[in-house]
Design a protein around this motif. Structure first.
Motif, PDB file in Angstrom:
ATOM      1  N   GLN B  80     -45.852 122.331  -4.119  1.00  0.00           N
ATOM      2  CA  GLN B  80     -46.482 123.465  -4.810  1.00  0.00           C
ATOM      3  C   GLN B  80     -47.976 123.215  -4.945  1.00  0.00           C
ATOM      4  O   GLN B  80     -48.395 122.162  -5.427  1.00  0.00           O
ATOM      5  N   CYS B  82     -51.465 124.896  -6.479  1.00  0.00           N
ATOM      6  CA  CYS B  82     -52.049 125.922  -7.342  1.00  0.00           C
ATOM      7  C   CYS B  82     -53.549 126.009  -7.066  1.00  0.00           C
ATOM      8  O   CYS B  82     -54.272 125.024  -7.212  1.00  0.00           O
ATOM      9  N   GLU B 137     -45.202 126.527  -1.356  1.00  0.00           N
ATOM     10  CA  GLU B 137     -45.699 127.668  -2.119  1.00  0.00           C
ATOM     11  C   GLU B 137     -47.147 127.455  -2.539  1.00  0.00           C
ATOM     12  O   GLU B 137     -47.505 126.386  -3.053  1.00  0.00           O
ATOM     13  N   ILE B 139     -49.809 129.034  -5.140  1.00  0.00           N
ATOM     14  CA  ILE B 139     -49.944 129.927  -6.297  1.00  0.00           C
ATOM     15  C   ILE B 139     -51.429 130.221  -6.500  1.00  0.00           C
ATOM     16  O   ILE B 139     -52.211 129.313  -6.782  1.00  0.00           O
ATOM     17  N   SER B 165     -45.040 130.474   1.220  1.00  0.00           N
ATOM     18  CA  SER B 165     -44.988 131.677   0.395  1.00  0.00           C
ATOM     19  C   SER B 165     -46.187 131.650  -0.553  1.00  0.00           C
ATOM     20  O   SER B 165     -46.586 130.588  -1.043  1.00  0.00           O
ATOM     21  N   SER B 167     -47.903 133.236  -4.025  1.00  0.00           N
ATOM     22  CA  SER B 167     -47.665 133.995  -5.252  1.00  0.00           C
ATOM     23  C   SER B 167     -48.958 134.038  -6.068  1.00  0.00           C
ATOM     24  O   SER B 167     -49.957 133.404  -5.728  1.00  0.00           O
ATOM     25  N   ARG B 168     -48.951 134.829  -7.128  1.00  0.00           N
ATOM     26  CA  ARG B 168     -50.118 134.810  -8.011  1.00  0.00           C
ATOM     27  C   ARG B 168     -49.613 134.869  -9.447  1.00  0.00           C
ATOM     28  O   ARG B 168     -48.440 135.186  -9.696  1.00  0.00           O
TER      29      ARG B 168
END
Lengths: 197, 197
Positions: B80, B82, B137, B139, B165, B167-168
């Motif tokens: 992940q 960010c 992912e 973010i 993928s 996302s926000r």
């Protein structure tokens, strides 16, 4: 956040008045983004000022020379002595270019609550300066707070008997102030001290 | 006020975010009253942090080691990532203990007005990190401002085609927030993103 040096910098910045933990973090990031232009010069400026800036042995002002530039200035009127609580008050009066005499910095106010007595302030030194002669007027410019006014009254008593006139700053409506926004104490003082138009 | 060292200290303190000329004077007086306890330690802390704290070559976080403590922490979820605008945003997420993956600090946002283009931010580096694999992912946690959202959309486009993928952060009513005090944009976003109860 795991850097001890960074945490220590933020903790020390947070001790400055006006900065809390959040703004200290912002300030630290700001400094780290400007290492050469701001950060290292600031470290050097703090170190140099800590070494060079000292209280004036005559009036208590902070300056690189002792006596300070105000006390050394022969053009200033040595017969007028303005008594202030803190160095910041002296600077405020100097910025206003409102006074051309000399100063005496008390270093605080009398405060029963905080256990500050006359010996913790430079009141003895003030009486000595006045007793030494050459001063015609002492202007008490302590803050218009309970502690400030208590201190002014105490100094007034201590100076009684010495050949000097003692005055204090006028209370009243601040220039630019609107009556509707002023407290009752200020309005009453302004009314009591009304002057012929 | 006549001391060059003092004036220089005040001028540099006034450059800190959150301090203006008046609060910089107060801060300087505060420091001069606490030379040993605060002033000299602060000068030393600034100097040490300027030397030791460096941007992490992987994520852009500021730390005394490179890679930073977040990138080195094997317990964190490397799948992940960010993406934040500034180091301060990373710190805010870390304080919230809300995220256990890794970060990527952009160093700002795209801004036509300020002439900030993709090459001024670490967007190329982000695409490289994602293309290198191992990240499932991304973010996008840029600010909910026009520039922040523009930057998020641009990054979304740049990452299109990569096996990841994107996302926000959710938009909506802040926890503890009262509807009556929220702006129309936030209310509309919260309503559009409503969830089954």
């Amino acid at each position: 956040m795991a850097s001890g040096d960074l945490d220590r910098l933020i903790a020390l910045l947070a001790k400055l008045p006006g900065l809390g933990p959040r703004s200290a973090r912002r300030a630290a990031l700001h400094l780290l983004k400007r290492r050469e232009q701001v950060m290292l010069p600031l470290a050097e400026a703090i170190r140099r000022a800590a070494e060079s800036v000292l209280p004036c042995s005559v009036c208590g002002n902070l300056d690189a020379e002792d006596p300070c530039s105000v006390c050394r200035d022969a053009r200033r009127d040595a017969s007028q002595l303005c008594v202030v609580e803190e160095v910041g008050d002296l600077w405020a009066l100097e910025r206003a270019h409102a006074f051309k005499g000399r100063y005496h910095v008390l270093g605080g106010t009398l405060s029963a609550l905080d256990g500050v007595g006359p010996d913790d302030l430079s009141i003895g030194r003030l009486v000595e300066r006045v007793a030494a002669g050459g001063i015609g007027e002492v202007i008490l410019a302590t803050n218009a707070t309970v502690d400030g006014q208590t201190t002014a009254h105490y100094i007034m008593d201590r100076l009684a008997g010495l050949p000097v006139s003692v005055s204090r700053l006028a209370h009243g409506v601040p220039v630019g102030g609107e009556l509707d926004y002023l407290d009752d104490g200020t309005l009453s003082a302004a009314l009591r001290a009304r002057r012929p138009f």
